[in-house]
Design a protein around this motif. Structure first.
Motif, PDB file in Angstrom:
ATOM      1  N   LEU A 175       0.823  -1.203   0.000  1.00 25.95           N
ATOM      2  CA  LEU A 175       0.000   0.000   0.000  1.00 25.95           C
ATOM      3  C   LEU A 175       0.861   1.259   0.000  1.00 25.95           C
ATOM      4  O   LEU A 175       0.540   2.245  -0.681  1.00 25.95           O
ATOM      5  N   THR A 176       1.957   1.231   0.751  1.00 29.30           N
ATOM      6  CA  THR A 176       2.860   2.388   0.783  1.00 29.30           C
ATOM      7  C   THR A 176       3.490   2.617  -0.586  1.00 29.30           C
ATOM      8  O   THR A 176       3.549   3.748  -1.075  1.00 29.30           O
ATOM      9  N   THR A 177       3.955   1.546  -1.208  1.00 27.25           N
ATOM     10  CA  THR A 177       4.541   1.653  -2.553  1.00 27.25           C
ATOM     11  C   THR A 177       3.537   2.220  -3.542  1.00 27.25           C
ATOM     12  O   THR A 177       3.858   3.107  -4.346  1.00 27.25           O
ATOM     13  N   GLY A 178       2.313   1.728  -3.490  1.00 28.75           N
ATOM     14  CA  GLY A 178       1.285   2.194  -4.414  1.00 28.75           C
ATOM     15  C   GLY A 178       0.924   3.653  -4.198  1.00 28.75           C
ATOM     16  O   GLY A 178       0.757   4.411  -5.165  1.00 28.75           O
ATOM     17  N   ALA A 179       0.796   4.054  -2.935  1.00 29.39           N
ATOM     18  CA  ALA A 179       0.423   5.443  -2.641  1.00 29.39           C
ATOM     19  C   ALA A 179       1.482   6.422  -3.124  1.00 29.39           C
ATOM     20  O   ALA A 179       1.170   7.481  -3.690  1.00 29.39           O
ATOM     21  N   ILE A 180       2.763   6.083  -2.924  1.00 33.53           N
ATOM     22  CA  ILE A 180       3.854   6.965  -3.352  1.00 33.53           C
ATOM     23  C   ILE A 180       3.976   6.979  -4.870  1.00 33.53           C
ATOM     24  O   ILE A 180       4.153   8.039  -5.494  1.00 33.53           O
ATOM     25  N   TYR A 188      -5.024  -2.998  -7.262  1.00 34.60           N
ATOM     26  CA  TYR A 188      -5.468  -2.208  -8.412  1.00 34.60           C
ATOM     27  C   TYR A 188      -6.670  -1.342  -8.035  1.00 34.60           C
ATOM     28  O   TYR A 188      -6.713  -0.131  -8.336  1.00 34.60           O
ATOM     29  N   LEU A 189      -7.662  -1.938  -7.379  1.00 31.96           N
ATOM     30  CA  LEU A 189      -8.861  -1.188  -7.011  1.00 31.96           C
ATOM     31  C   LEU A 189      -8.547  -0.082  -6.007  1.00 31.96           C
ATOM     32  O   LEU A 189      -9.066   1.045  -6.122  1.00 31.96           O
ATOM     33  N   MET A 190      -7.690  -0.377  -5.030  1.00 33.45           N
ATOM     34  CA  MET A 190      -7.344   0.644  -4.035  1.00 33.45           C
ATOM     35  C   MET A 190      -6.523   1.766  -4.650  1.00 33.45           C
ATOM     36  O   MET A 190      -6.732   2.945  -4.342  1.00 33.45           O
ATOM     37  N   ASN A 191      -5.587   1.419  -5.536  1.00 33.26           N
ATOM     38  CA  ASN A 191      -4.788   2.452  -6.195  1.00 33.26           C
ATOM     39  C   ASN A 191      -5.635   3.293  -7.140  1.00 33.26           C
ATOM     40  O   ASN A 191      -5.413   4.500  -7.271  1.00 33.26           O
ATOM     41  N   LEU A 192      -6.607   2.661  -7.800  1.00 30.54           N
ATOM     42  CA  LEU A 192      -7.499   3.404  -8.676  1.00 30.54           C
ATOM     43  C   LEU A 192      -8.339   4.396  -7.878  1.00 30.54           C
ATOM     44  O   LEU A 192      -8.497   5.569  -8.285  1.00 30.54           O
ATOM     45  N   VAL A 247       0.848   0.860 -11.503  1.00 27.50           N
ATOM     46  CA  VAL A 247       1.166   1.035 -10.083  1.00 27.50           C
ATOM     47  C   VAL A 247       0.886  -0.249  -9.300  1.00 27.50           C
ATOM     48  O   VAL A 247       1.616  -0.592  -8.366  1.00 27.50           O
ATOM     49  N   ALA A 248      -0.177  -0.979  -9.674  1.00 28.41           N
ATOM     50  CA  ALA A 248      -0.480  -2.241  -8.988  1.00 28.41           C
ATOM     51  C   ALA A 248       0.672  -3.224  -9.121  1.00 28.41           C
ATOM     52  O   ALA A 248       0.987  -3.973  -8.187  1.00 28.41           O
ATOM     53  N   SER A 249       1.332  -3.246 -10.289  1.00 31.42           N
ATOM     54  CA  SER A 249       2.485  -4.132 -10.485  1.00 31.42           C
ATOM     55  C   SER A 249       3.638  -3.716  -9.573  1.00 31.42           C
ATOM     56  O   SER A 249       4.276  -4.564  -8.930  1.00 31.42           O
ATOM     57  N   ALA A 250       3.907  -2.392  -9.522  1.00 30.78           N
ATOM     58  CA  ALA A 250       4.972  -1.907  -8.648  1.00 30.78           C
ATOM     59  C   ALA A 250       4.657  -2.183  -7.186  1.00 30.78           C
ATOM     60  O   ALA A 250       5.531  -2.571  -6.395  1.00 30.78           O
ATOM     61  N   ALA A 251       3.388  -1.988  -6.796  1.00 36.69           N
ATOM     62  CA  ALA A 251       2.989  -2.229  -5.410  1.00 36.69           C
ATOM     63  C   ALA A 251       3.083  -3.705  -5.044  1.00 36.69           C
ATOM     64  O   ALA A 251       3.437  -4.051  -3.904  1.00 36.69           O
ATOM     65  N   THR A 252       2.775  -4.577  -5.995  1.00 34.42           N
ATOM     66  CA  THR A 252       2.885  -6.020  -5.742  1.00 34.42           C
ATOM     67  C   THR A 252       4.328  -6.414  -5.476  1.00 34.42           C
ATOM     68  O   THR A 252       4.614  -7.220  -4.583  1.00 34.42           O
ATOM     69  N   VAL A 253       5.257  -5.843  -6.256  1.00 32.84           N
ATOM     70  CA  VAL A 253       6.684  -6.091  -6.007  1.00 32.84           C
ATOM     71  C   VAL A 253       7.071  -5.568  -4.625  1.00 32.84           C
ATOM     72  O   VAL A 253       7.799  -6.224  -3.878  1.00 32.84           O
ATOM     73  N   GLY A 254       6.565  -4.389  -4.261  1.00 31.90           N
ATOM     74  CA  GLY A 254       6.838  -3.854  -2.925  1.00 31.90           C
ATOM     75  C   GLY A 254       6.303  -4.758  -1.831  1.00 31.90           C
ATOM     76  O   GLY A 254       6.941  -4.942  -0.792  1.00 31.90           O
ATOM     77  N   GLY A 255       5.128  -5.348  -2.078  1.00 26.98           N
ATOM     78  CA  GLY A 255       4.569  -6.281  -1.103  1.00 26.98           C
ATOM     79  C   GLY A 255       5.409  -7.527  -0.959  1.00 26.98           C
ATOM     80  O   GLY A 255       5.570  -8.065   0.141  1.00 26.98           O
TER      81      GLY A 255
END
Length: 334
Positions: free
Chosen positions: A170-175, A253-257, A289-297
């Motif tokens: 979530l942090t990765t996606g928000a940034i 994806y839904l949260m980042n959208l 962003v969802a792809s980047a956030a998944t890697v961060g997770g």
């Protein structure tokens, strides 16, 4: 006719729930009366072989003075020919083991209720006889058991079970959502590159969790049976993690959208980047962003203990089995 005392011995968690839902079970004609007692115990802990499980159930029958005993387990059972079993019974001792994954994970309560009624009736009415096994077909049995094991692992609970990984994602996606460089990258990628990024990010999660959590099962010996068993467990692990990873990706994806629609103005973004930008582009941005956030997770999951990863990835019974094998491996290493 006197009451028949029936014991249902169930592995913890899901099998215990199934057993308790069947505590009011009666025979088809209501006679004889069944007095059903449920005991939650990992009766297959010492060995996964059906004979060992039947022996433990027979001991419990003597301890509790049961006339009939049926064990319910989340572990797959198989015979000497490596055919997967739904039921393994010893009518002479009035004991039987029911493997829940062999139901395929679908309509579990209705199908287990029918199977238990049949088992108890047969052992009550015809106590004498030879061992009785209900095996699955060679063609579809493995697939059916595999599906049952994956559903027993509840892959949809993988994300909430790994809190550190979710916070990192979530942090990765928000940034990333408010980063202008990410806007440019998302706008420059073609659809097939976005698809590749999605697939790679989910594969990274699966691989990282498997390695970091020591989830890969190794055969206990060089026998064909042990290797076949390990392949089944590893296939179950990979499918569980993959389904969990896809669910995680969709949620991100839904949260980042939602976050992008709330904080970003396409007109302002277009002016800053000096290019055309509209609301449909936010859907593409959220995808990247969802792809980047998944890697961060995936990287955040490194903060989780091996025990936490196993608890999130497996059913209670399978988690106990994996933990026991991991401890055994560490002892051998010393």
């Amino acid at each position: 006719m006197e009451t028949v005392r029936v014991g249902l011995v169930a592995d913890p968690a899901k099998p215990t729930d199934v057993a308790r839902r069947n505590q009011d079970l009666v025979s088809e004609n209501g006679r004889p009366d069944w007095d059903i007692e449920v005991v939650s115990e990992p009766f297959t802990a010492a060995s996964e072989e059906p004979e060992a499980a039947l022996g433990r159930l027979d001991e419990l029958a003597h301890e509790h003075s049961w006339d009939v005993v049926v064990g319910l387990t989340e572990l797959p059972l198989h015979d000497d020919d490596e055919r997967y079993l739904l039921v393994d019974a010893d009518p002479r001792r009035r004991t039987a083991v029911l493997s829940l994954p062999a139901f395929g994970g679908l309509d579990m309560h209705r199908r287990s209720r029918s199977a238990l009624r049949t088992l108890i009736s047969e052992m009550t009415d015809r106590p004498a006889g030879t061992d009785h096994r209900v095996s699955l077909s060679r063609r579809w049995g493995r697939l059916r058991v595999l599906l049952g094991m994956v559903l027993a692992n509840r892959p949809w609970l993988l994300v909430p079970g790994l809190k550190s990984a979710m916070v990192a994602a979530l942090t990765t996606g928000a940034i990333a959502t408010i980063n202008s460089t990410v806007w440019l990258l998302a706008g420059s990628l073609s659809t097939w590159r976005l698809v590749i990024a999605m697939v790679v990010s989910i594969a990274l999660v699966v691989g990282w969790l498997t390695i970091d959590g020591e989830l890969w099962d190794r055969p206990e010996d060089d026998s064909q049976q042990a290797r076949s068993r390990s392949r089944l467990y590893n296939a179950s692990t990979l499918l569980t993690l993959t389904v969990g990873g896809v669910i995680c990706y969709a949620a991100l994806y839904l949260m980042n959208l939602a976050w992008a629609l709330f904080v970003l103005d396409p007109a302002v973004m277009g002016g800053y980047l000096q290019m055309s930008f509209d609301y449909p582009d936010l859907f593409v941005l959220s995808w990247f962003v969802a792809s980047a956030a998944t890697v961060g997770g995936a990287l955040g999951s490194g903060l989780e203990s091996d025990e936490a990863i196993r608890a999130a990835a497996y059913s209670k019974r399978e988690e106990e089995r994996r933990t026991r094998l991991a401890r055994r491996g560490r002892r051998r290493g010393h």
